[in-house]
Design an enzyme around this catalytic site. Structure first.
Site, mmCIF file in Angstrom:
data_model
loop_
_atom_site.group_PDB
_atom_site.id
_atom_site.type_symbol
_atom_site.label_atom_id
_atom_site.label_comp_id
_atom_site.label_asym_id
_atom_site.label_seq_id
_atom_site.Cartn_x
_atom_site.Cartn_y
_atom_site.Cartn_z
ATOM 1 N N ARG A 50 0.835 -1.208 0.000
ATOM 2 C CA ARG A 50 0.000 0.000 0.000
ATOM 3 C C ARG A 50 0.868 1.254 0.000
ATOM 4 N NH1 ARG A 50 -4.013 -0.886 3.849
ATOM 5 N NH2 ARG A 50 -2.620 -0.064 5.422
ATOM 6 N N TYR A 102 -5.497 27.263 -5.765
ATOM 7 C CA TYR A 102 -6.173 26.214 -6.512
ATOM 8 C C TYR A 102 -7.585 26.027 -5.943
ATOM 9 C CZ TYR A 102 -7.238 21.717 -8.568
ATOM 10 O OH TYR A 102 -7.853 20.703 -9.244
ATOM 11 N N ASP A 175 2.679 25.083 -2.465
ATOM 12 C CA ASP A 175 2.196 24.401 -3.670
ATOM 13 C C ASP A 175 2.980 25.004 -4.836
ATOM 14 O OD1 ASP A 175 0.906 23.579 -5.992
ATOM 15 O OD2 ASP A 175 -1.115 23.761 -5.161
ATOM 16 N N LYS A 200 0.459 17.634 -13.371
ATOM 17 C CA LYS A 200 0.718 18.745 -14.267
ATOM 18 C C LYS A 200 2.133 18.623 -14.851
ATOM 19 C CE LYS A 200 -3.349 19.707 -12.715
ATOM 20 N NZ LYS A 200 -3.608 20.644 -11.638
HETATM 21 C C1 LIG Z 1 -4.193 20.514 -10.376
HETATM 22 C C2 LIG Z 1 -3.707 21.226 -9.182
HETATM 23 C C3 LIG Z 1 -3.887 20.687 -7.897
HETATM 24 C C4 LIG Z 1 -4.619 19.395 -7.674
HETATM 25 O O1 LIG Z 1 -4.003 18.301 -8.296
HETATM 26 P P1 LIG Z 1 -4.825 16.992 -8.755
HETATM 27 O O2 LIG Z 1 -3.780 16.041 -9.201
HETATM 28 O O3 LIG Z 1 -5.769 17.429 -9.833
HETATM 29 O O4 LIG Z 1 -5.572 16.505 -7.546
HETATM 30 C C5 LIG Z 1 -3.358 21.394 -6.834
HETATM 31 N N1 LIG Z 1 -2.704 22.560 -7.000
HETATM 32 C C6 LIG Z 1 -2.520 23.105 -8.210
HETATM 33 C C7 LIG Z 1 -1.786 24.395 -8.349
HETATM 34 C C8 LIG Z 1 -3.017 22.462 -9.347
HETATM 35 O O5 LIG Z 1 -2.850 23.011 -10.554
#
Ligand SMILES: *Cc1c(COP(=O)(O)O)cnc(C)c1O
Length: 381
Positions: A50, A102, A175, A200
């Protein structure tokens, strides 16, 4: 050879080879369980997949090297990695989060994290004075930064906010999805943990949902986050982890190509008669440009927004008229995407209704400019 450059680390994914076959690409490990030694020990270090899948190891090691961190963890999505940080806090803890962030995480913080007893203030994170005023001594445990921040690309001074937060005993999590380790290393600027929606740029091919956390040091909070991943089970599958390692091998050329193209596109449309404003940290006229220039190296990212002079209807029509750009949400892939952001985020969005969000991919810059030009041309001014 010590101190290899990040480009070389990424290209070879740390140069790991498969010991069994001497392959230059590691295999995908699908086993969910591992043999126990006859004397009842687990000397291999693995019990159950896991949170111990061997396919995680390379992606986590590459990311730790690129971010200059102590350790990394893969999660099932960017949201799973972000929410794990907040779940590691205790009821009554106070959190500072940005007004511009986000949207899905903002909604979760508002609708769920508060129900679990977290006290959250949404503030202008790009204003150090706002952070100083909002911090509650002893109570504030976490300051959450996103920079550049969706969808206005607001820039936060990571080093300065870390100084303020740390003086009050709060940790800082960044982030860094949009900046990527190519352009910014938040841990080196003082942050405690850096988070990526690996969906991304890190994976970069719009074919994996994944999230990551990388910590500057081992500490009780990091161990709690580790346990949360193991026990809640928001883990990545081995195939996705393998794809993520594969994607990161081309991270540097992909991000650099997107950055150069985004800068040219931003400059081209900044004075366009049908465009009210281009929001891009690489433009000297942009509010956060000076801070971005200080903490980002080699470019300002592949993300920008443009505001259409004739308003919401014209913005939606412009997105309808593109041919090369793909009309879709998400970002950071090799293909360029365009999106009317207010439609996606709904009520509470900081996005003006005339705003189109652009994720610049790696197609020819001239093609991307021509396509946007013809799309704007078709719209009645
Ligand atoms: C897409 C995104 C998220 C979330 O990611 P997921 O893989 O879609 O859950 C968080 N922060 C930013 C800046 C993003 O572009």
């Amino acid at each position: 050879m010590k101190n290899k450059s990040p480009e070389s680390i990424a290209a070879q994914a740390l140069g790991w080879i498969d010991e069994k076959t001497k392959g230059v690409v590691e295999p995908i490990y699908t086993s969910t369980t591992f043999i126990r030694d006859s004397d009842n020990q687990y000397r291999s270090g693995r019990v159950y997949a896991r949170d111990q899948n061997p396919t995680f190891d390379q992606a986590e090691a590459v990311l730790s090297a690129l971010e200059g961190g102590h350790a990394s963890l893969l999660f099932a999505s960017g949201m799973a990695s972000a929410t794990a940080v907040f779940q590691a806090l205790a009821p009554g803890d106070h959190v500072l989060a940005p007004k511009v962030m986000y949207w899905s995480l903002r909604n979760w913080l508002k609708n769920f994290a508060t129900h679990w007893g977290l006290l959250i203030d949404f503030i202008d994170m790009d204003s150090p004075d706002a952070v100083r005023a909002a911090i509650r001594p002893k109570l504030t445990k976490l300051v959450w930064i996103e920079t550049p921040a969706n969808p206005l690309w607001t820039i936060t001074d990571i080093a300065l906010i870390c100084e303020i937060a740390h003086a009050h005993g709060a940790m800082v999590v960044v982030d860094s999805t949009v900046a990527t380790p190519v352009l910014s290393q938040p841990l080196k600027l003082g942050a405690d943990i850096v988070m990526h929606a690996a969906t991304k740029y890190l994976n970069g091919h719009s074919d994996v949902i994944a999230g990551t956390l990388t910590t500057r040091e081992d500490n009780p909070t990091w161990q709690r986050i580790r346990s949360i991943r193991a026990q809640l089970g928001g883990v990545l599958g081995p195939f996705e982890a393998w794809l993520l390692t594969r994607g990161m091998r081309t991270l540097y050329p992909r991000v650099r190509t997107a950055c150069a193209s985004a800068q040219a596109i931003a400059e081209h449309f900044a004075a366009h008669p049908r465009v009210a404003e281009v929001m891009y940290p690489g433009l000297p006229s942009f509010a956060g440009h000076a801070v971005a220039a200080k903490q980002m190296t080699g470019g300002f990212g592949g993300m920008m927004s443009i505001r259409i002079k004739a308003g919401e209807g014209a913005a939606i029509a412009t997105a309808a008229n593109v041919q090369l750009w793909k009309r879709a949400t998400s970002l950071g892939g090799v293909e360029s995407l365009i999106e009317h952001r207010a439609s996606v985020e709904g009520p509470g969005t900081p996005a003006p209704t005339d705003l189109l969000r652009l994720s610049v991919g790696i197609e020819a810059t001239g093609d991307l400019i021509d396509d946007l030009e013809q799309a704007l041309e078709m719209v009645v001014a």
